[in-house]
Design a protein around this motif. Structure first.
Motif, PDB file in Angstrom:
ATOM      1  N   UNK A   1       0.840  -1.199   0.000  1.00  0.00           N
ATOM      2  CA  UNK A   1       0.000   0.000   0.000  1.00  0.00           C
ATOM      3  C   UNK A   1       0.879   1.254   0.000  1.00  0.00           C
ATOM      4  N   UNK A   2       0.514   2.232  -0.805  1.00  0.00           N
ATOM      5  CA  UNK A   2       1.234   3.504  -0.829  1.00  0.00           C
ATOM      6  C   UNK A   2       0.979   4.256   0.480  1.00  0.00           C
ATOM      7  N   UNK A   3       2.003   4.898   1.048  1.00  0.00           N
ATOM      8  CA  UNK A   3       1.816   5.617   2.314  1.00  0.00           C
ATOM      9  C   UNK A   3       0.707   6.668   2.268  1.00  0.00           C
TER      10      UNK A   3
ATOM     11  N   UNK B   1      -2.005   6.689   0.408  1.00  0.00           N
ATOM     12  CA  UNK B   1      -3.287   5.984   0.433  1.00  0.00           C
ATOM     13  C   UNK B   1      -3.592   5.483   1.842  1.00  0.00           C
ATOM     14  N   UNK B   2      -2.564   4.977   2.514  1.00  0.00           N
ATOM     15  CA  UNK B   2      -2.738   4.479   3.884  1.00  0.00           C
ATOM     16  C   UNK B   2      -3.125   5.612   4.838  1.00  0.00           C
ATOM     17  N   UNK B   3      -2.496   6.772   4.674  1.00  0.00           N
ATOM     18  CA  UNK B   3      -2.802   7.913   5.543  1.00  0.00           C
ATOM     19  C   UNK B   3      -4.271   8.302   5.411  1.00  0.00           C
ATOM     20  N   UNK B   4      -4.770   8.341   4.185  1.00  0.00           N
ATOM     21  CA  UNK B   4      -6.172   8.704   3.955  1.00  0.00           C
ATOM     22  C   UNK B   4      -7.118   7.615   4.482  1.00  0.00           C
ATOM     23  N   UNK B   5      -6.769   6.359   4.260  1.00  0.00           N
ATOM     24  CA  UNK B   5      -7.601   5.247   4.746  1.00  0.00           C
ATOM     25  C   UNK B   5      -7.652   5.255   6.275  1.00  0.00           C
ATOM     26  N   UNK B   6      -6.492   5.427   6.901  1.00  0.00           N
ATOM     27  CA  UNK B   6      -6.438   5.407   8.363  1.00  0.00           C
ATOM     28  C   UNK B   6      -7.208   6.575   8.978  1.00  0.00           C
ATOM     29  N   UNK B   7      -7.162   7.732   8.334  1.00  0.00           N
ATOM     30  CA  UNK B   7      -7.942   8.869   8.824  1.00  0.00           C
ATOM     31  C   UNK B   7      -9.412   8.486   8.889  1.00  0.00           C
ATOM     32  N   UNK B   8      -9.903   7.887   7.807  1.00  0.00           N
ATOM     33  CA  UNK B   8     -11.318   7.497   7.770  1.00  0.00           C
ATOM     34  C   UNK B   8     -11.610   6.405   8.793  1.00  0.00           C
ATOM     35  N   UNK B   9     -10.716   5.433   8.942  1.00  0.00           N
ATOM     36  CA  UNK B   9     -10.942   4.352   9.909  1.00  0.00           C
ATOM     37  C   UNK B   9     -10.957   4.877  11.337  1.00  0.00           C
ATOM     38  N   UNK B  10     -10.059   5.800  11.657  1.00  0.00           N
ATOM     39  CA  UNK B  10      -9.946   6.256  13.038  1.00  0.00           C
ATOM     40  C   UNK B  10     -10.967   7.323  13.413  1.00  0.00           C
ATOM     41  N   UNK B  11     -11.344   8.189  12.452  1.00  0.00           N
ATOM     42  CA  UNK B  11     -12.286   9.266  12.767  1.00  0.00           C
ATOM     43  C   UNK B  11     -13.693   9.010  12.241  1.00  0.00           C
ATOM     44  N   UNK B  12     -13.845   8.021  11.358  1.00  0.00           N
ATOM     45  CA  UNK B  12     -15.169   7.667  10.868  1.00  0.00           C
ATOM     46  C   UNK B  12     -15.721   8.591   9.807  1.00  0.00           C
ATOM     47  N   UNK B  13     -14.897   9.471   9.280  1.00  0.00           N
ATOM     48  CA  UNK B  13     -15.303  10.380   8.210  1.00  0.00           C
ATOM     49  C   UNK B  13     -14.209  10.399   7.155  1.00  0.00           C
ATOM     50  N   UNK B  14     -14.570  10.656   5.896  1.00  0.00           N
ATOM     51  CA  UNK B  14     -13.544  10.733   4.865  1.00  0.00           C
ATOM     52  C   UNK B  14     -12.572  11.878   5.147  1.00  0.00           C
TER      53      UNK B  14
ATOM     54  N   UNK C   1       8.373   3.257  11.660  1.00  0.00           N
ATOM     55  CA  UNK C   1       8.577   4.375  10.738  1.00  0.00           C
ATOM     56  C   UNK C   1       7.228   5.034  10.489  1.00  0.00           C
ATOM     57  N   UNK C   2       7.140   6.334  10.769  1.00  0.00           N
ATOM     58  CA  UNK C   2       5.882   7.058  10.641  1.00  0.00           C
ATOM     59  C   UNK C   2       6.056   8.179   9.619  1.00  0.00           C
ATOM     60  N   UNK C   3       5.150   8.211   8.626  1.00  0.00           N
ATOM     61  CA  UNK C   3       5.133   9.246   7.600  1.00  0.00           C
ATOM     62  C   UNK C   3       3.834  10.038   7.748  1.00  0.00           C
ATOM     63  N   UNK C   4       3.951  11.374   7.697  1.00  0.00           N
ATOM     64  CA  UNK C   4       2.780  12.223   7.940  1.00  0.00           C
ATOM     65  C   UNK C   4       2.709  13.346   6.907  1.00  0.00           C
ATOM     66  N   UNK C   5       1.475  13.677   6.536  1.00  0.00           N
ATOM     67  CA  UNK C   5       1.166  14.842   5.714  1.00  0.00           C
ATOM     68  C   UNK C   5       0.276  15.758   6.531  1.00  0.00           C
TER      69      UNK C   5
END
Length: 158
Positions: A55-57, A59-72, A91-95
């Motif tokens: 998985x691209x980082x 894409x993962x950041x966007x998916x995890x945001x939705x999983x953790x906060x319940x909104x896109x 290793x943590x990558x952030x935008x």
């Protein structure tokens, strides 16, 4: 892995920020579950999560945001804040993304774990039990120590 090698754990996330008359604020999530329930300083995190090698980082950041906060995740131009290695070796990558978010809109994702440990019983807990906006100085106190670098990098870009 069966060959005895250890796979590096990787995590990616989105740090929302907004501009206020008192300076920038960031949205952090308080980690859920019984270990973090009574902790505050150092118990907040960028909404993030682990991802598999394929998985691209971003894409993962966007998916995890939705999983953790319940909104896109909000749309917008992302500011890359780079990568850091936390004390646990992850290793943590952030935008960063400029957007507003009402913490009342959060619908947290959950995880299951044995609790109390050794009891044989499992329970569901929220990945994040709440989110809140912090000024950068307050965020440096609240956030997990290994993620403070992202606050400094955001401040440098603003």
């Amino acid at each position: 892995m069966t060959d005895g090698t250890k796979r590096t754990k990787r995590s990616a996330g989105l740090l929302l920020f907004r501009r206020t008359p008192d300076g920038p604020e960031v949205l952090l999530g308080h980690m859920g579950g019984p270990f973090w329930a009574r902790k505050d300083a150092g118990a907040w995190s960028v909404p993030k999560g682990e991802y598999p090698p394929q998985e691209a980082p971003w894409d993962a950041a966007r998916r995890e945001f939705q999983e953790e906060l319940g909104v896109p995740p909000p749309e917008g131009t992302a500011l890359p804040l780079g990568e850091t290695v936390q004390a646990n070796g992850k290793h943590v990558t952030v935008w960063a993304l400029e957007a507003d978010f009402d913490p009342a809109d959060m619908v947290p994702g959950t995880f299951t774990m044995e609790w109390p440990r050794g009891s044989g019983r499992t329970a569901d807990f929220p990945e994040l039990d709440r989110v809140a906006w912090f000024g950068l100085d307050a965020a440096r106190v609240a956030v997990v120590k290994g993620q403070a670098v992202f606050l400094d990098r955001l401040a440098a870009q603003l």
